[in-house]
Scaffold this motif. Sequence first.
Motif, PDB file in Angstrom:
ATOM      1  N   ARG A  12       3.635  15.118 -12.083  1.00 26.80           N
ATOM      2  CA  ARG A  12       4.080  13.849 -11.678  1.00 26.80           C
ATOM      3  C   ARG A  12       5.404  13.702 -12.010  1.00 26.80           C
ATOM      4  N   TYR A  13       5.987  12.873 -11.159  1.00 26.12           N
ATOM      5  CA  TYR A  13       7.306  12.322 -11.662  1.00 26.12           C
ATOM      6  C   TYR A  13       7.113  10.814 -11.518  1.00 26.12           C
ATOM      7  N   ALA A  18       3.810  14.843  -7.282  1.00 20.29           N
ATOM      8  CA  ALA A  18       4.365  15.968  -6.579  1.00 20.29           C
ATOM      9  C   ALA A  18       3.479  17.270  -6.029  1.00 20.29           C
ATOM     10  N   GLY A  39       9.554  18.099   0.721  1.00 24.57           N
ATOM     11  CA  GLY A  39       8.965  17.162  -0.118  1.00 24.57           C
ATOM     12  C   GLY A  39       7.336  17.384  -0.279  1.00 24.57           C
ATOM     13  N   GLY A  41       6.029  19.862  -2.027  1.00 27.86           N
ATOM     14  CA  GLY A  41       5.510  20.300  -3.594  1.00 27.86           C
ATOM     15  C   GLY A  41       5.776  21.618  -3.604  1.00 27.86           C
ATOM     16  N   THR A  44       8.593  22.740  -6.397  1.00 25.99           N
ATOM     17  CA  THR A  44       8.002  22.022  -7.792  1.00 25.99           C
ATOM     18  C   THR A  44       6.800  23.100  -7.958  1.00 25.99           C
ATOM     19  N   GLY A 214       1.674  17.711  -1.583  1.00 29.83           N
ATOM     20  CA  GLY A 214       1.323  17.970  -2.938  1.00 29.83           C
ATOM     21  C   GLY A 214       0.149  19.011  -3.071  1.00 29.83           C
TER      22      GLY A 214
END
Length: 355
Positions: A12-13, A18, A39, A41, A44, A214
Amino acid sequence: MTYVVLDNVIKRYGKVLAVDKVSLTVNKGEFVVLLGPSGCGKTTTLRLIAGLEIPDEGRIYIDGVDVTYKEPAERDVAMVFQDYAIYPHMTVYQNIAFPLEVRKRKLRLSKKDIEERVMRIAKLLQIDHLLDRKASQLSGGQQQRVALARALVREPKVWLMDEPLSNLDALIRLQVRAELKRLQRDLGITAIYVTHDQVEALTLADRIAVMNAGRVVQFGTPREIYDAPRHVFVGTFVGNPPMNILRCRPSGDLMQCPGFTLRNPGVKNEVYFGIRPEYIEWSTKPVEGAVKGVVYVVEPIGSEYIINVKLDSEALIKVKTVREVTLQPGDEIYLVFDLKKAVLFDSETGAALSQ
């Protein structure tokens, strides 16, 4: 042999989730691609494997060792970034040798050992004739090869790549992509590669993890991803043109779809009927079992054509063909679907119901 494992990893941000309960198993020597839109994920997730980010929940294992909270240097992974990140004031040789020079005591490497490793990897990537040249004097394709060589010269356990070809011209990208695949096969290295380019994913991967919001929506071979998407997102994200999606509603034993009917396989709610453009045959004359439509526009793309067909006032469907097309907008056309290749998706969840 299982080599890299992500077990229900969450990142998480702030309020942004994410990475959402991602579980993946990568086998030793396998080339796995994380594919998805910006975007979703995927980067990440790669950074979590590298140790550049720490998960909020879940565990990460490499070669059977829990590395969830280990520093990047302790994980024995090498990462190639989108922007190359090579040192412009150094020669190609110095760039490739750098990760060995800074760890030569720990790795117990002599000067000769380093020279041999650099020469071997430079020859594999066909840049051995550039070793005395400054990195700032190289083309984009050559700089990318140097970045790949610097990552591989360490002989890491896992090779991580974050869209490494996206800054290259189309022709160079094709060439380097082929070299990547050959190199990974020759070295037998475990590779995890991030991209939003479906062509890269389908050509490079042993298996693809399609990600969205995500989550891993589907994890399978390129053929499974393409021919048997388990979610409507996979069908519409993978493929050029993407899978045609039409909304159908049940009516007794039939399904009422735009311009045609299908046998109801037993569903009670509205579904999406999905079929890829190349699995549709076309004719200018009536054919038994064909669906009638009207040509909207024809797009020639080299040796192939994309025929856009209107089935009713709203539904538009694409047909991909290698046959020469002389059709004009407004012409009647008759379509025959290969129903063995069609997929039904739940209209609410997007999950595949049947094929």
